[in-house]
Design an enzyme around this catalytic site. Structure first.
Site, short mmCIF file in Angstrom:
data_model
loop_
_atom_site.label_atom_id
_atom_site.label_comp_id
_atom_site.label_asym_id
_atom_site.label_seq_id
_atom_site.Cartn_x
_atom_site.Cartn_y
_atom_site.Cartn_z
N CYS A 99 0.80 -1.23 0.00
CA CYS A 99 0.00 0.00 0.00
C CYS A 99 0.83 1.28 0.00
O CYS A 99 0.38 2.32 -0.51
CB CYS A 99 -0.92 0.04 1.23
SG CYS A 99 -1.64 -1.54 1.68
N CYS A 130 1.51 3.80 -3.07
CA CYS A 130 0.51 4.77 -3.55
C CYS A 130 0.06 5.72 -2.44
O CYS A 130 -0.26 6.88 -2.70
CB CYS A 130 -0.71 4.05 -4.10
SG CYS A 130 -0.35 3.20 -5.65
N HIS A 131 -0.04 5.21 -1.20
CA HIS A 131 -0.61 6.03 -0.13
C HIS A 131 0.45 6.72 0.72
O HIS A 131 0.11 7.55 1.57
CB HIS A 131 -1.52 5.18 0.76
CG HIS A 131 -2.69 4.60 0.01
ND1 HIS A 131 -3.82 5.32 -0.27
CD2 HIS A 131 -2.88 3.39 -0.55
CE1 HIS A 131 -4.68 4.57 -0.95
NE2 HIS A 131 -4.11 3.39 -1.14
N MET A 149 -7.26 1.46 -7.60
CA MET A 149 -7.02 0.67 -6.39
C MET A 149 -7.26 -0.81 -6.70
O MET A 149 -8.36 -1.19 -7.08
CB MET A 149 -7.98 1.17 -5.30
CG MET A 149 -8.10 0.29 -4.09
SD MET A 149 -6.75 0.52 -2.92
CE MET A 149 -7.02 -0.93 -1.87
N HIS A 200 5.70 11.83 -10.20
CA HIS A 200 5.81 10.37 -10.18
C HIS A 200 6.77 9.89 -11.27
O HIS A 200 7.97 9.90 -11.07
CB HIS A 200 4.42 9.75 -10.31
CG HIS A 200 4.40 8.29 -10.06
ND1 HIS A 200 4.59 7.75 -8.82
CD2 HIS A 200 4.24 7.24 -10.90
CE1 HIS A 200 4.54 6.43 -8.89
NE2 HIS A 200 4.33 6.09 -10.14
N HIS A 247 0.03 8.45 -16.31
CA HIS A 247 1.08 7.50 -15.92
C HIS A 247 1.83 7.10 -17.18
O HIS A 247 1.51 6.11 -17.84
CB HIS A 247 0.45 6.27 -15.24
CG HIS A 247 1.44 5.46 -14.47
ND1 HIS A 247 2.38 4.66 -15.08
CD2 HIS A 247 1.66 5.33 -13.13
CE1 HIS A 247 3.12 4.07 -14.14
NE2 HIS A 247 2.71 4.46 -12.96
FE1 DHE Z 1 6.55 1.46 -10.64
C1 DHE Z 1 8.69 3.07 -12.83
C2 DHE Z 1 6.88 4.03 -8.45
C3 DHE Z 1 4.00 0.19 -8.78
C4 DHE Z 1 6.51 -1.28 -12.60
N1 DHE Z 1 7.55 3.25 -10.67
C5 DHE Z 1 8.38 3.71 -11.66
C6 DHE Z 1 8.92 4.98 -11.25
C7 DHE Z 1 8.41 5.24 -10.00
C8 DHE Z 1 7.56 4.16 -9.65
C9 DHE Z 1 8.69 6.45 -9.16
C10 DHE Z 1 9.88 5.84 -12.06
C11 DHE Z 1 11.31 5.41 -11.81
C12 DHE Z 1 12.30 6.23 -12.64
O1 DHE Z 1 12.04 6.49 -13.81
O2 DHE Z 1 13.36 6.61 -12.09
N2 DHE Z 1 5.57 2.02 -8.93
C13 DHE Z 1 5.87 3.10 -8.20
C14 DHE Z 1 4.98 3.19 -7.07
O3 DHE Z 1 5.05 4.02 -6.13
C15 DHE Z 1 3.90 2.22 -7.27
C16 DHE Z 1 2.71 2.99 -7.82
C17 DHE Z 1 3.36 1.48 -6.08
C18 DHE Z 1 4.35 0.64 -5.31
O4 DHE Z 1 3.99 0.18 -4.24
O5 DHE Z 1 5.47 0.44 -5.77
C19 DHE Z 1 4.52 1.37 -8.40
N3 DHE Z 1 5.45 -0.26 -10.68
C20 DHE Z 1 4.48 -0.59 -9.83
C21 DHE Z 1 3.93 -1.88 -10.11
O6 DHE Z 1 3.03 -2.50 -9.46
C22 DHE Z 1 4.57 -2.35 -11.34
C23 DHE Z 1 3.53 -2.37 -12.46
C24 DHE Z 1 5.12 -3.76 -11.26
C25 DHE Z 1 6.26 -3.97 -10.35
O7 DHE Z 1 7.01 -4.86 -10.66
O8 DHE Z 1 6.42 -3.28 -9.38
C26 DHE Z 1 5.60 -1.26 -11.58
N4 DHE Z 1 7.43 0.99 -12.40
C27 DHE Z 1 7.31 -0.22 -13.00
C28 DHE Z 1 8.14 -0.22 -14.20
C29 DHE Z 1 8.75 1.03 -14.28
C30 DHE Z 1 8.29 1.77 -13.12
C31 DHE Z 1 8.26 -1.39 -15.17
C32 DHE Z 1 9.75 1.51 -15.33
C33 DHE Z 1 9.07 1.91 -16.59
C34 DHE Z 1 10.07 2.15 -17.72
O9 DHE Z 1 9.74 1.82 -18.86
O10 DHE Z 1 11.17 2.68 -17.46
#
Ligand code: DHE
Length: 659
Positions: free
Chosen positions: A176, A179-180, A217, A456, A498
């Protein structure tokens, strides 16, 4: 219940699946009468909420249905929430109208005047509760009875032992806090501090956690990871004061640093004949591993153990090293020149992290690495070849708009500049873009650019000069000029943009463009990025394309592919979550959407180095990578037996910011 998923239909707007059932009567607005008891048997008084625990063999009661599916958005007699207070609704609307509404809210919302008015007022079509006819009758009876009995008082939170409190703290951290916020002050998701959660109450919290909500959510109680008994515990945890986190120092990082292969023992040239710049690193999210594939042959070369729920990979500037960052703050350096890809160093920089980036300016290639943390609010800088911790800085400060001093300022996306020896860090809660220099060993913060709160994810335009980052809960994109290190502008695109890193291409009418998809609405928004050549188009939305669903996370393109491809991973319709859509760059239209698999969710399109193949993950315990021809979109091959594959990163495209 017809399905295990009572809230599995979305529906902010177009693309909603239609049903063939009859709509409510056309004159329903005028047919609002007090006929609640006219054609139904008298409800049993035990249906009021303080009734004793249900017998599992008995059909589910109206009260149970209301508590399970409705209280996430509605109260009875305690005021409007996400949806209207339903006190007296059975006096306000005819029973027939209510039955039609509960049978198919999407249909009723388009065909009935009252439905249209409700959607206009509340801005959302109620998800279909998927109730049987008997359940609909029962819940209508219950609403009449509870309205007469007085306000619906939330259940008392269950008591939590110290051990269960700690278990819920860990659950919150794992599922959680992203996001929160670790301190529950809200960012992508709403604030969950006690002032709000106590007001929402135990039942509403349990219902939201169980069923999810259409604007992003997840339904944690239906698809995991929370068991039914844990829903009540999580609801209780959320009503208690937020526990403070401990600090994480440079000394703590140094104590956790391991150099497995010293630099002197590493090869000076690749120890294989493979095209390592076309390797893919695939995040196997739930099993702490990264799989490394040879893009040319599709052979899996290695599976490397990395942090808990590993989040993303980035490459060093030259591409030789992969950096893997885990949600537990562990950073792993993987050498792609070794005979098989090998972890050579590991360190932990904080308790909770999402981003990592290397030094990319000429003369500094591969020298430094920065880790952006969620908890504590800080970043840490490491030696780029050994991961020795060099510096740590707090990111705490005040909000750009209100000036309020914040006790949580998380680091979201990070960009390594090529025009200067510096990184640009998006500070989520405060809304700044922080420029951190690595020109001297003091690593000075040279600028703190006022931007927009809740920054973000984002990426560069095709020239590398502009950093476009989503302030997602402000529904805006922010543009930073990395050359002048200043804010260019912000502009609105839609609900919860996003973009991932976004996508760059040449639009036939508008010139250079970039785009974002949205979590909160089914939309691809395309905007101009060339303030010099096409100033009339720069930083304004030029095309809006409707997708079949909201819940999108990523889009990608490649100069050699005619398509921009996007996912709808968090769609509340499981069939749409399995699809990706292809937008034609030349035609300016959404050409097709297609299912990638019959299970899980499709996530994160990525092209190979030459732009001839498109790789998409099937995010499932029994997951896959599906490879398509990047021109015809015909399936070429599938890599099976992968547990929870999510992000995948092509070495060359990641190192050179090709997206
Ligand atoms: Fe991510 C990028 C944060 C959930 C897969 N994610 C990012 C970035 C941030 C972020 C800040 C940018 C990084 C950068 O460019 O330096 N992600 C978060 C969260 O806070 C969030 C919403 C909730 C959490 O608890 O983490 C979250 N993210 C996810 C997932 O659930 C995803 C779909 C699957 C996973 O494995 O975690 C996921 N996030 C990704 C991916 C990128 C990403 C694949 C990079 C995208 C790219 O093409 O560079």
């Amino acid at each position: 219940m017809k399905t295990p998923s009572p809230l599995h239909v979305l529906l902010l707007s177009a693309g909603v699946a239609c049903s063939t059932s009859e709509p409510p009567p056309a004159n329903d607005a005028s047919s609002v009468t007090s006929d609640a008891s006219a054609d139904a048997g008298e409800p049993d008084a035990s249906d009021v909420l303080d009734a004793s625990a249900p017998d599992a063999s008995e059909p589910i009661s109206g009260a149970e249905i209301f508590l399970r599916d409705c209280v996430s958005c509605h109260t009875i007699g305690r005021g409007d929430q996400r949806g209207p207070d339903l006190n007296g609704v059975t006096d306000l609307r005819s029973r027939q109208w209510l039955v039609h509404w509960l049978q198919d809210p999407a249909l009723a919302a388009t065909r009935s005047p009252v439905g249209r008015e409700l959607v206009a007022t509340w801005g959302v079509i109620m998800p279909n509760p998927s109730l049987t006819g008997a359940e609909i009758e029962a819940v209508i009876d219950y609403m009449a009875l509870q309205s007469a009995a007085g306000p619906l008082v939330p259940s008392e939170p269950v008591s939590l032992s110290a051990e269960r409190f700690e278990a819920m703290r860990q659950r919150f951290f794992g599922s959680c806090s992203g996001c929160h916020g670790t301190l529950r002050r809200g960012a992508t998701g709403p604030n969950l501090e006690p002032a709000r959660t106590v007001e929402l109450g135990t039942d509403a919290l349990m219902s939201v956690i169980r069923n999810g909500r259409p604007w992003g959510m997840p339904s944690f109680g239906l698809v995991g990871p929370l068991r039914e008994t844990e829903l009540a515990e999580m609801a209780a945890f959320l009503q208690q004061p937020v526990p403070a986190g401990p600090p994480f120092t440079l000394e703590a990082a140094t104590a956790r640093w391991t150099l497995m292969v010293p630099v002197a023992e590493r090869p000076t040239e690749p120890q294989h004949t493979l095209d390592w710049e076309n390797f893919f690193g695939v995040v196997l999210r739930d099993v702490r591993k990264v799989a490394i594939f040879d893009g040319a042959s599709g052979t899996e070369l290695a599976r490397v153990d990395v942090g808990f729920a590993v989040h993303i990979l980035r490459t060093s500037s030259t591409g030789r090293y992969f950096y893997a960052i885990g949600r537990d703050g562990w950073l792993t350096l993987i050498d792609l020149w070794a005979p098989t890809p090998t972890p050579v160093a590991r360190v932990q920089g904080c308790f909770d992290a999402r981003s990592v980036e290397g030094s990319k300016a000429p003369g500094y290639e591969d020298q430094f690495i920065i880790e952006g943390c969620y908890d504590p609010s800080q970043y840490m800088i490491f030696d780029g070849l050994t991961l020795e911790p060099l510096a740590v800085r707090s990111t705490l400060g005040s909000a750009v708009d209100t000036g309020e001093e914040l006790n949580e300022v998380r680091v979201a996306s990070i960009i390594g500049l090529r025009s200067a020896p510096a990184w640009a860090l998006s500070l989520k809660e405060s809304g700044h873009v922080l420029i951190v220099s690595y020109e001297t060993s003091e690593f000075p913060e040279t600028r703190r650019i006022d931007a927009e709160r809740f920054l973000h994810d984002g990426g560069l335009d095709s020239t590398g000069r502009y950093f476009m980052v989503a302030a997602n809960s402000r529904n805006r994109m922010v543009v930073i000029d990395l050359e002048t290190q200043s804010l260019v502008t912000t502009f609105e695109t839609g609900a919860l943009p996003h973009p991932g890193r976004g996508a760059n291409w040449e639009d036939p009418s508008f010139g250079p463009v970039n785009a974002t998809v949205h979590l909160g609405e089914p939309k691809l928004a395309i905007y101009g990025t060339d303030p010099v050549g096409r100033p009339e188009n720069a930083w304004r939305v030029l095309r809006e394309v409707t997708l079949p669903s909201s819940g999108s996370l990523f889009l990608k393109t490649h100069p050699n592919s005619p398509w921009v491809v996007m996912d709808m991973t968090f769609s509340t319709d499981p069939a749409l979550a399995r699809q990706v859509c292809a937008y034609s760059k030349a035609g300016g239209v959404l050409d097709r959407c297609f299912a990638v698999s019959d299970r899980g969710s499709a996530v994160h399109p990525e092209f190979n180095r030459g732009g001839t193949e498109l790789w998409v993950s099937v995010w499932d315990v029994d997951g896959e990578i599906v490879v398509y021809d990047a021109v015809t979109l015909v399936e070429l091959r599938r890599f099976t037996g992968l547990e929870s594959p999510t992000g995948k990163f092509n070495v060359y495209n990641t190192a050179h910011d090709i997206y």
